[in-house]
Write an enzyme that holds these catalytic residues in place. Structure first.
Site, mmCIF file in Angstrom:
data_model
loop_
_atom_site.group_PDB
_atom_site.id
_atom_site.type_symbol
_atom_site.label_atom_id
_atom_site.label_comp_id
_atom_site.label_asym_id
_atom_site.label_seq_id
_atom_site.Cartn_x
_atom_site.Cartn_y
_atom_site.Cartn_z
ATOM 1 C CB SER A 154 -0.945 -0.034 1.207
ATOM 2 O OG SER A 154 -1.895 1.013 1.138
ATOM 3 C CG ASP A 219 -7.596 -2.851 -2.638
ATOM 4 O OD1 ASP A 219 -8.208 -2.047 -1.912
ATOM 5 O OD2 ASP A 219 -6.373 -3.050 -2.551
ATOM 6 C CG HIS A 248 -6.095 -2.080 0.930
ATOM 7 N ND1 HIS A 248 -5.416 -1.771 -0.231
ATOM 8 C CD2 HIS A 248 -5.474 -1.402 1.935
ATOM 9 C CE1 HIS A 248 -4.434 -0.927 0.059
ATOM 10 N NE2 HIS A 248 -4.436 -0.686 1.360
#
Length: 426
Positions: A154, A219, A248
Site C-alpha cells: 500500500s 480492493d 486491501h
C-alpha cells in the site's frame, strides 16, 4: 508551498496506531527488545538470537525502530515497508511466517511517527527512513543490493519504489496493493499536482529489476487498476498475482499468495547477473525487431522482405536513402521509377539525388537544386520552350517525368486553327 501541501497530504495518508502496539526496552545485558502493549510479552524471547531489535538514525534526525529476523537457510533478504495503519507489533507474526515459508532474512521497520519511532510521518521522512534502514543492512549485516528484495504494501510502495529507482543492481521488487500516487487513490487524474505524494507512476519506470505486483480484484481502498497499470509500466514485469475476491488488507490469508510469492523468491535466487543481462538484451532485440527494419530510432521503414533490424541499405526493396533524407520510405509506394540510381524519393523529401550515368536521362544531374530541378536546356524554373518529348522536368510539382512517371498534369489550351489541344507540361 510544496512543503505545506506535503504536510497537508500527510494528514490524510498516514494513520499510525495510537497507542503503539509495542515499546522498546533494554535487557539487563544491554540488548534492545520489544514488549507488546497488549500481552506484555517480550520479543525476542530470552535466548532467541533470530531477532534483532535496532534503532536507526535517519538523515532527517529521526530515530527509526527496525526488526531484523534471521533465517539460517536464507540466501536473500526482504526489506518490508508496511501499510499506513500498522506497526511492527501487529506485523511481527506475519514476519515470522514469511521468514520461515519464504526462507529469507527479513528486515521490517516503522516509519517516523509509527510505533517506537520518533518524529512525524511524512512522504520525505519515509524516504529517509528506508534509506537509513538499507544502510544499516549494508553496514551491520553485509547485505548488498544484489541480495536484496524490496517489499512495499500500500503506502509502503512509495518508499519501496523510491529506493528501488536508485539501486540498479537490485534483485527484485514486490508491490503489494501498490498505489500510482496518493492523489490517484482518491480520484482519477491524469496530471501531477503539487499536493500529490508518492509519485510511483513516474518512479516505476526507473526500476531495473523484476517487479512482482500483487493486488486484490475487490480492493475497495486502492483500486485494482493501480496494480494493473504499475505492472504494465514496469521495465521487467514478473507474472502478476491478481487475487480474485481479495481486498486491501486480507491477501495474506489466500493460499495462492504465499505460493506465488515463494515462486518469485526462488526465481530471484536462481537468477544470476549474467542471465539477467542476457534476458535484458533479448528483450531489447525483440522490441527492435517489432518496430521495423532499421536500427535507427527516427527512421524505421517497413520492409516487406527483410524483418531483421540489421538490414539497412542491402535490402532491394528499400528505395529510400539515408544520404538524402532521414525518413526513407520502403516498398512499392515509394516511387514509380524502376531506376536503381534514383536514391531520392518524393514521398519523404524534396531533395532527390539522381547522379548515376545509368539513369533514365543520363544528361540530367541534380546535385544542388534544393528541391527545384532546373531544365537542362533553358535553366528556367518553368520550362515551356522545350518540346514535350525532350523536356525532363515539371516545375509545377517538382517531379521528373522520366524517373517518377509523372507529376501534375496541366491542360494548356492552345488554339491552333480553331482546334483546342490538351498539352501535358513537365
Amino acid at each position: 508551498m510544496g512543503c505545506m501541501f506535503s504536510h497537508l497530504a500527510a494528514k490524510f495518508a498516514f494513520f499510525p496506531p495510537s497507542p503503539p502496539t509495542y515499546h522498546v526496552t533494554k535487557t539487563p545485558e544491554g540488548k534492545l527488545s520489544a514488549v507488546s502493549s497488549s500481552t506484555s510479552s517480550t520479543f525476542p524471547a530470552a535466548g532467541d538470537s533470530s531477532l534483532d531489535v535496532r534503532v536507526v538514525k535517519t538523515r532527517r534526525g529521526n530515530k527509526v525502530t527496525a526488526f531484523y529476523l534471521r533465517n539460517p537457510n536464507a540466501r536473500l533478504t526482504l526489506l518490508y515497508s508496511h501499510g499506513n495503519a500498522a506497526d511492527l507489533g501487529q506485523l511481527f507474526d506475519l514476519f515470522v511466517q514469511l521468514k520461515v515459508n519464504l526462507r529469507v532474512n527479513l528486515m521490517g521497520y516503522d516509519y517516523s511517527g509509527y510505533g517506537a519511532s520518533t518524529g512525524k510521518p511524512s512522504e520525505y521522512n519515509t524516504y529517509a527512513d528506508i534509506e537509513a534502514v538499507y544502510e544499516c543492512l549494508q553496514t551491520e549485516y553485509g547485505v548488498g543490493q544484489e541480495d536484496l528484495i524490496l517489499y512495499g504494501q500500500s503506502v509502503g510502495s512509495g518508499p519501496t519504489l523510491h529506493l528501488a529507482s536508485k539501486l540498479p543492481r537490485l534483485r527484485g521488487v514486490v508491490l503489494h496493493s501498490g498505489i500510482l500516487s496518493g492523489l490517484r487513490v482518491l480520484c482519477h487524474v491524469k496530471f501531477k499536482f503539487c499536493c500529490d505524494i508518492y509519485s510511483n507512476i513516474n518512479k516505476i519506470k526507473k526500476v531495473k529489476c523484476p517487479v512482482l505486483v500483487i493486488h486484490g480484484t475487490e480492493d475497495d481502498v486502492v483500486n485494482w487498476l493501480h496494480g494493473n497499470r504499475l505492472w504494465k509500466m514496469a521495465k521487467e514485469p514478473y507474472e502478476p498475482l491478481w487475487i480474485k475476491g481479495g481486498g486491501h488488507c486480507n491477501l495474506e490469508i489466500y493460499p495462492e499468495y504465499i505460493r506465488h510469492l515463494y515462486r518469485f523468491i526462488q526465481d530471484m535466487e536462481n537468477t544470476t547477473t549474467k542471465s539477467r543481462l542476457k534476458k535484458i538484451w533479448q528483450e531489447i532485440r525483440r522490441r527492435d525487431e517489432s518496430k521495423g527494419c532499421c536500427s535507427f530510432g527516427l527512421c524505421r521503414p517497413k520492409c516487406p522482405r527483410c524483418p531483421k533490424p540489421s538490414c539497412k541499405w542491402s535490402c532491394p526493396s528499400l528505395k529510400g536513402c539515408f544520404s538524402c533524407c532521414k525518413k526513407p520510405s520502403c516498398g512499392s509506394s515509394c516511387c514509380k521509377c524502376s531506376c536503381l540510381s534514383l536514391k531520392g524519393c518524393f514521398t519523404c523529401c524534396k531533395k532527390p539525388s539522381c547522379v548515376s550515368s545509368s539513369c533514365c536521362i543520363p544528361k540530367f544531374k541534380c546535385c544542388s537544386c534544393f528541391g527545384k530541378p532546373r531544365c537542362p536546356k533553358c535553366s528556367c524554373w518553368k520550362c515551356l520552350k522545350c518540346p514535350e518529348s525532350e523536356c525532363c522536368c515539371c516545375a509545377g510539382c517538382f517531379r521528373w517525368l522520366c524517373c517518377c512517371g509523372g507529376g501534375k498534369r496541366k491542360k494548356e489550351e492552345e488554339t491552333r486553327g480553331g482546334t483546342t489541344v490538351a498539352k501535358s507540361e513537365g
